[in-house]
Design a protein around this motif. Structure first.
Motif, PDB file in Angstrom:
ATOM      1  N   PHE A   1       0.196  20.561   4.332  1.00 42.45           N
ATOM      2  CA  PHE A   1      -1.285  20.081   5.382  1.00 42.45           C
ATOM      3  C   PHE A   1      -1.959  21.115   6.220  1.00 42.45           C
ATOM      4  O   PHE A   1      -3.125  21.419   6.290  1.00 42.45           O
TER       5      PHE A   1
ATOM      6  N   PRO B   1     -13.422  18.674   3.337  1.00 45.72           N
ATOM      7  CA  PRO B   1     -12.223  17.423   4.071  1.00 45.72           C
ATOM      8  C   PRO B   1     -11.539  16.637   3.525  1.00 45.72           C
ATOM      9  O   PRO B   1     -12.075  16.944   1.622  1.00 45.72           O
ATOM     10  N   VAL B   2     -10.518  15.968   3.590  1.00 43.53           N
ATOM     11  CA  VAL B   2      -9.508  15.452   1.921  1.00 43.53           C
ATOM     12  C   VAL B   2      -9.290  14.313   3.485  1.00 43.53           C
ATOM     13  O   VAL B   2      -8.913  13.718   3.935  1.00 43.53           O
ATOM     14  N   TYR B   3     -10.149  13.340   2.175  1.00 46.32           N
ATOM     15  CA  TYR B   3      -9.886  11.959   2.115  1.00 46.32           C
ATOM     16  C   TYR B   3      -8.932  11.435   2.006  1.00 46.32           C
ATOM     17  O   TYR B   3      -8.991   9.734   1.863  1.00 46.32           O
ATOM     18  N   LYS B   4      -7.753  11.507   1.345  1.00 43.62           N
ATOM     19  CA  LYS B   4      -6.485  11.285   0.926  1.00 43.62           C
ATOM     20  C   LYS B   4      -5.753  11.962   0.549  1.00 43.62           C
ATOM     21  O   LYS B   4      -5.434  13.019  -0.325  1.00 43.62           O
ATOM     22  N   MET B   5      -3.643  12.262   0.871  1.00 40.62           N
ATOM     23  CA  MET B   5      -3.529  12.833   1.865  1.00 40.62           C
ATOM     24  C   MET B   5      -2.806  13.625  -0.271  1.00 40.62           C
ATOM     25  O   MET B   5      -2.708  12.772  -1.046  1.00 40.62           O
TER      26      MET B   5
ATOM     27  N   LYS C   1       7.749  11.410  11.471  1.00 44.03           N
ATOM     28  CA  LYS C   1       8.167  11.200  10.117  1.00 44.03           C
ATOM     29  C   LYS C   1       8.836  11.774   9.084  1.00 44.03           C
ATOM     30  O   LYS C   1       8.678  13.120   8.837  1.00 44.03           O
TER      31      LYS C   1
ATOM     32  N   PHE D   1     -10.601   9.654  -3.080  1.00 43.02           N
ATOM     33  CA  PHE D   1     -12.040   9.548  -1.981  1.00 43.02           C
ATOM     34  C   PHE D   1     -13.031  11.242  -1.632  1.00 43.02           C
ATOM     35  O   PHE D   1     -12.789  11.532  -1.220  1.00 43.02           O
ATOM     36  N   PRO D   2     -14.031  11.095  -1.815  1.00 44.88           N
ATOM     37  CA  PRO D   2     -14.991   9.364  -2.766  1.00 44.88           C
ATOM     38  C   PRO D   2     -15.391   9.766  -4.534  1.00 44.88           C
ATOM     39  O   PRO D   2     -15.746   9.812  -5.059  1.00 44.88           O
TER      40      PRO D   2
ATOM     41  N   ARG E   1       3.474  24.097   9.462  1.00 43.41           N
ATOM     42  CA  ARG E   1       2.678  23.337   9.598  1.00 43.41           C
ATOM     43  C   ARG E   1       2.860  21.757   8.933  1.00 43.41           C
ATOM     44  O   ARG E   1       1.499  22.037   8.315  1.00 43.41           O
ATOM     45  N   ASN E   2       3.007  21.002   9.279  1.00 40.11           N
ATOM     46  CA  ASN E   2       2.456  19.151   8.881  1.00 40.11           C
ATOM     47  C   ASN E   2       2.750  19.223   7.058  1.00 40.11           C
ATOM     48  O   ASN E   2       2.320  19.335   6.305  1.00 40.11           O
TER      49      ASN E   2
ATOM     50  N   SER F   1       1.137  -1.389   0.063  1.00 42.37           N
ATOM     51  CA  SER F   1       0.097   0.235  -0.137  1.00 42.37           C
ATOM     52  C   SER F   1       0.499   1.033   0.159  1.00 42.37           C
ATOM     53  O   SER F   1       1.944   1.269   0.745  1.00 42.37           O
TER      54      SER F   1
ATOM     55  N   TRP G   1       7.394  15.962   8.992  1.00 44.76           N
ATOM     56  CA  TRP G   1       6.036  15.933   8.921  1.00 44.76           C
ATOM     57  C   TRP G   1       5.930  16.381  10.264  1.00 44.76           C
ATOM     58  O   TRP G   1       4.344  17.400  10.704  1.00 44.76           O
TER      59      TRP G   1
ATOM     60  N   ARG H   1      -8.023   0.813  -9.422  1.00 50.19           N
ATOM     61  CA  ARG H   1      -7.979   0.116  -8.290  1.00 50.19           C
ATOM     62  C   ARG H   1      -9.019  -0.885  -8.059  1.00 50.19           C
ATOM     63  O   ARG H   1      -9.147  -2.182  -8.776  1.00 50.19           O
TER      64      ARG H   1
END
Lengths: 113, 407
Positions: free
Chosen positions: B229, B261-265, B167, B326-327, B210-211, B78, B184, B369
């Motif tokens: 981020f 909202p962020v559902y994938k970086m 990280k 996503f989505p 930040r991040n 992954s 990070w 995928r």
């Protein structure tokens, strides 16, 4: 009336314990949610849910966290972190189901090879 | 008749043996030819496709668009990525489980594999091709290996604050035998010079923002940019003039807007640069941001249909291809880099995770995928040309990366 509700609850309990769609989630939806858990939660928490940019979601890592706090985290995310709110995407029932999978250690990827 | 023998049982046996020997020789010859034809080929048109859920990579060729091999046993892939040896023969695959695998593309086999950390995110190969660096989440830091045998050369823990470890993300190679990466948790960018592998020279830049979630280096190897981020903006480092320090660019690009909202970086890669413009994903806003690479100021923004993940310029810079989190990850939007308008929205299917252009850009490979497919599009007609089966495909990496800075 109460007897009926109790009967429903009982049957729901017994059915959910064997993974049947008694909690209103169809078998198809459960497959979708399991895929979401692995692929989409997995994009931060790892395909095996052992952690990535986000923390591990394996039962050992969740020990000591209340079910309610986990539900709250999934519902509303964690402001100030990368965890987004899932309420716009998932129903309360679905969030319940997912958190139960995590607590049961039943969320990680099963080999599909 | 002279020489003619009656067919006795002995003669029959002789004949059979003779035929057997001839068949055996023929079989050996054809086997030799077959293996020779496998080995005697260039690798310049090869690519690997990560099959993320099964710990395998497919080896494909992009001339006829066919699969030529598959290598399994690479662990948890992954979020896996890969770099290539400068001869284009070996792929170094970075797995999520901390596995670093060296794969021989010609022989389609795993050469060496080390489990170098508990949890890793990506890597880079040095300018001279002798070192492979891996960025790790757990324990946070960078490890550098000998590209030949994957023996450990240097271990650089990402320490900050009071004994904490961050990280590490956004690791790239840079000219001058350097690696650049960001922390990070700490909000720092580090430049590590490896001219003497026994003595890494580390330069740290603090308070970059930040991040930081990923980093890219421009194709000329001069500018390193970390995306943030934790705030709206990016952090720019001029590798020609380290003393100038890190400069904040695109500050507050989302001002006045509610962050979504962020559902994938999102990801950043050097592909984002097209001519004198750079195209990067906004974070928490469904927009692609456009910068002038001379001033690093915003010169435009393009509304798109979701949170962009990869924003990639076709090698000639004329088109920008965008996939999404996503989505809304079933679509790709193609932007004209001149007019900054969307010229096509494609719907390959759920889980479009990655896109990789062929080196001269006439085709692009797209992993889908949930369809268990890889689609190849003609970038002129924007029509789908080929569909290849692949098990839960994610990253697609072509050997042309071997000769690009920062890839």
């Amino acid at each position: 009336m109460w007897r009926m509700i109790a009967a429903c609850m009982l049957s729901a309990l017994s059915l959910s314990s064997v993974g049947v769609a008694a909690d209103g989630l169809s078998a198809e939806r459960q497959v979708e949610l399991r895929s979401l858990l692995q692929q989409d939660c997995g994009s931060c928490h790892g395909l095996t849910l052992k952690g990535g940019l986000g923390p591990s979601l394996l039962p050992a890592a969740l020990a000591g966290k209340s079910r309610e706090s986990l539900l709250e985290t999934v519902r509303n995310g964690r402001p100030g972190t990368a965890m987004p709110p899932w309420r716009p995407i998932l129903s309360e029932q679905e969030i319940d189901w997912l958190v139960d999978r995590l607590l049961a250690g039943d969320g990680a990827l099963h080999s599909t090879e | 008749m002279p020489g003619k023998r009656p067919i006795t049982p002995e003669l029959r046996t002789e004949l059979k043996t003779g035929a057997f020997v001839i068949l055996l020789l023929a079989a050996m010859l054809s086997a030799t030819l077959a293996s020779a034809s496998t080995l005697l080929r260039g690798t310049g048109d090869l690519a690997i496709i990560i099959e993320r859920a099964s710990g395998a990579v497919q080896i494909v060729e992009t001339t006829g668009n066919t699969r030529i091999g598959r290598v399994a046993g690479l662990g948890d892939l992954s979020h896996a990525s890969a770099v290539f040896s400068r001869d284009g023969r070996y792929a170094y695959v970075f797995g999520r489980d901390g596995g670093l695998s060296k794969v021989d593309l010609l022989e389609a086999k795993l050469v060496t594999r080390v489990l170098q950390s508990g949890n890793s995110i990506g890597g880079a190969i040095s300018q001279d091709g002798r070192l492979v660096a891996v960025s790790n989440y757990q324990p946070g830091g960078v490890k550098i290996f000998d590209a030949a045998d994957l023996s450990l050369v240097a271990d650089i823990p990402a320490e900050y604050g009071d004994g904490l470890r961050s990280k590490v993300i956004g690791l790239v190679d840079a000219p001058g035998q350097r690696f650049v990466f960001s922390l990070w948790d700490a909000g720092e960018t580090w430049v590590v010079e490896m001219r003497d592998p026994a003595k890494p020279v580390i330069r740290k830049f603090k308070d970059i923002g930040r991040n930081p979630y990923d980093g890219l280096i421009t194709p000329d190897g001069r500018f390193y940019i970390a995306g943030l981020f934790g705030e709206d903006g990016m952090a720019l480092l001029d590798l020609w003039h380290l003393d100038k320090g890190v400069e904040r660019i695109l500050p507050g690009y989302g001002k006045g807007e509610q962050a979504l909202p962020v559902y994938k970086m999102p990801h950043l890669e050097g592909w984002a640069v097209a001519g004198d413009r750079a195209f990067v994903p906004a974070v928490g806003h469904h927009e692609v941001l456009v910068m002038d690479t001379k001033t690093w100021r915003e010169v435009g923004r393009i509304p798109v249909q979701g949170q962009p993940v990869f924003v990639m310029a076709r090698p000639d810079g004329r088109q920008i291809w965008v996939n999404f989190a996503f989505p809304r990850n079933d679509k790709i939007q193609v932007i004209d880099s001149e007019s900054l308008t969307i010229i096509r929205t494609l719907t390959p299917g759920k889980g479009v995770l990655h896109m990789e252009f062929e080196p001269r850009g006439e085709e692009v490979w797209v992993s889908v995928r949930d369809a268990d497919q890889v689609h190849v599009y003609d970038t002129a007609s924007l029509e789908r040309r080929t569909v290849l089966p692949a098990h839960k495909p994610s990253g697609i990496f072509m050997t042309a990366r071997a000769h690009r800075i920062g890839l």
